[in-house]
Write an enzyme that holds these catalytic residues in place. Structure first.
Site, PDB file in Angstrom:
ATOM      1  N   ASN A   7      21.337  70.228 -50.012  1.00 31.04           N
ATOM      2  CA  ASN A   7      20.954  69.141 -50.920  1.00 31.04           C
ATOM      3  C   ASN A   7      21.958  68.016 -50.695  1.00 31.04           C
ATOM      4  OD1 ASN A   7      20.366  67.449 -53.010  1.00 31.04           O
ATOM      5  ND2 ASN A   7      20.498  69.003 -54.626  1.00 31.04           N
ATOM      6  N   ARG A  90      16.421  69.678 -49.315  1.00 31.39           N
ATOM      7  CA  ARG A  90      15.807  69.000 -50.454  1.00 31.39           C
ATOM      8  C   ARG A  90      15.636  67.526 -50.085  1.00 31.39           C
ATOM      9  NH1 ARG A  90      18.538  66.656 -55.718  1.00 31.39           N
ATOM     10  NH2 ARG A  90      16.667  66.202 -56.884  1.00 31.39           N
ATOM     11  N   HIS A 179      11.806  66.434 -59.878  1.00 35.45           N
ATOM     12  CA  HIS A 179      12.106  67.817 -60.283  1.00 35.45           C
ATOM     13  C   HIS A 179      10.934  68.757 -59.963  1.00 35.45           C
ATOM     14  CE1 HIS A 179      14.804  66.046 -63.696  1.00 35.45           C
ATOM     15  NE2 HIS A 179      15.578  66.393 -62.669  1.00 35.45           N
ATOM     16  N   ARG A 240      20.302  58.035 -68.798  1.00 37.29           N
ATOM     17  CA  ARG A 240      19.126  57.179 -68.571  1.00 37.29           C
ATOM     18  C   ARG A 240      18.345  57.001 -69.865  1.00 37.29           C
ATOM     19  NH1 ARG A 240      17.355  60.854 -63.998  1.00 37.29           N
ATOM     20  NH2 ARG A 240      18.720  60.316 -62.268  1.00 37.29           N
ATOM     21  N   GLU A 384      16.442  75.968 -58.269  1.00 40.99           N
ATOM     22  CA  GLU A 384      15.836  75.105 -57.262  1.00 40.99           C
ATOM     23  C   GLU A 384      16.203  75.542 -55.844  1.00 40.99           C
ATOM     24  OE1 GLU A 384      17.059  71.682 -59.885  1.00 40.99           O
ATOM     25  OE2 GLU A 384      15.381  70.727 -58.865  1.00 40.99           O
TER      26      GLU A 384
END
Ligand code: AMP
Length: 396
Positions: A7, A90, A179, A240, A384
């Site tokens: 990743n 990823r 996601h 965010r 993940e």
């Protein structure tokens, strides 16, 4: 087969080596400060974590250090590169080009590059990671697993914005969602764990981490999700803002004398529960502690966060005309009982009945609704890296 899962960010690179048969993590770690100076953190299964300073002018050196660590005579977990059967990368944005994971070829690299505009901070870094890996492991098959792919099944009515249609045609302005690897993994796993038939199920996945998103999964396929063209839309997150009146941007720009980059910086980095708590923290460990001490801003941050999640679950029940199960996952979803409690309190009208005691427990997959709850509620830890390793093995 051993699968190396990568990743890659612009200055960092996370990795795990996973044995696909046992699904055991053989080693994991992180390269940081790539292009600045360089630091490698490496931990073999059952062994100690070691941190070392290494010069990493580019991602190629970083990946070389990862390979050296994995094959080290003392602390390594494989004898040579031959024992790494595939690499799973990823990739953040696959645009409309990728609705599933793919084996990386020259054409795939070009297509990923064409999505760079949609994720200018992430996709170029992902490509750098792939190129560096290909240089050092030219004979090892590589797979790209996209954050957006799972959401490509959304119908047009869910992915179009109320904007001039030409912007979709010319610039690809639409909802993509992120996601996806987690939403796919958790929805499948939730169905299995709860004894639901995935092909005949209505599952809402609440991925509540520092970045947070929610998805409606009908019969195993995503039909709506809260993140949009970028990960800024939807839930209130760590830093965010999530959804808000778009006119706030112009209003703030005038009041605070900000240009567009300045406004975006506020919305991405200074908002969310961090901003709501007046900069106290984006971490729910700090926020819940402060709330329990009577801090009104921490309280407001948690209330706004939970209320937004509950509203999305309500709207996604409408999107699917019902809901069989709600699955909480990621750092907050898995660990913060008060968040799950506050969300579920708003959902009693749907027939959600939370088992208060079960909700307080920690652990692996667990049911937290009562036996007579009309909607099953579960905590399903996401993974993940494992999902990327599984996708990789399936393709090579
Ligand atoms: P993630 O992005 O999924 O890694 O989630 C990270 C966030 O999860 C952190 O910023 C915390 O807000 C929250 N978190 C993780 N572990 C815990 C914990 N044990 N207790 C409370 N919050 C946690």
């Amino acid at each position: 087969m051993n699968v190396l899962v990568i990743n890659c960010g612009s200055s960092s690179l996370k990795f795990q080596l996973i044995n696909s048969e046992s699904e055991e993590v053989l080693a994991k770690g992180l390269c940081e400060r790539i292009g600045i100076d360089g630091r490698l953190t490496y931990q073999p299964a059952g062994g100690d974590k070691a941190v070392s300073e290494k010069a990493m002018p580019t991602h190629t050196e970083a990946i070389q250090f990862v390979i050296d660590a994995l094959t080290d005579a003392e602390t390594g977990v494989v004898k040579s590169l031959d024992e790494i059967g595939a690499v799973g990368h990823r990739v953040v944005h696959g645009g409309e080009k990728f609705a599933s994971s793919v084996v990386i070829t020259e054409d795939v690299l070009k297509a990923i590059e064409e999505c760079n505009d949609l994720a200018p901070l992430h996709n170029p870094a992902n490509l750098i990671g792939i190129n560096a890996c290909q240089k050092l492991m030219p004979n090892t098959p590589m797979v790209a697993v996209f954050d957006t792919a799972f959401h490509q099944t959304m119908p047009e009515k869910a992915y179009l914005y109320g904007l001039p249609y030409e912007y979709y045609e010319k610039y690809g302005v639409r909802r993509y969602g992120f996601h996806g690897t987690s939403h796919s993994f958790v929805s499948k796993h939730a169905a299995e764990f709860l004894g639901l038939d995935l092909d005949n199920s209505k599952i809402i996945v609440a991925h509540l981490g520092n970045g947070a998103s929610i998805s409606a999964v009908l019969n195993g396929k995503c039909v709506d999700t809260s993140m949009g063209l970028t990960p800024l839309e939807g839930l209130v997150m760590g830093t965010r803002s999530g959804d808000m009146d778009p006119a706030i941007m112009e209003y703030l720009a005038k009041k605070e004398d900000l240009d567009m980059a300045g406004v975006m910086n506020v919305l991405n980095k200074k908002s969310g529960v961090f901003g709501l708590s007046k900069g106290l923290s984006s971490d729910f460990r700090d926020l819940t502690a402060a709330m329990n001490d009577g801090n009104p801003y921490a309280n407001a941050a948690i209330e706004v966060f939970c209320y937004r999640v509950a509203k999305y679950i309500g709207s996604y029940s409408a999107a699917m005309n019902g809901v069989d199960a709600i699955a909480f996952t990621a750092g907050i979803g898995e660990n913060v009982a008060i968040v799950r409690q506050k969300v579920c309190e708003c959902l009693e009208y749907l027939g959600v009945s939370l088992d208060q005691e079960a909700n307080k427990l920690f652990g692996d997959d667990r049911l937290i609704s009562t036996a007579d709850s009309k909607v099953k509620v579960a905590v399903i830890p996401t993974n993940e890296e494992l999902a990327i390793a599984r996708e990789t093995v399936a393709l090579v």
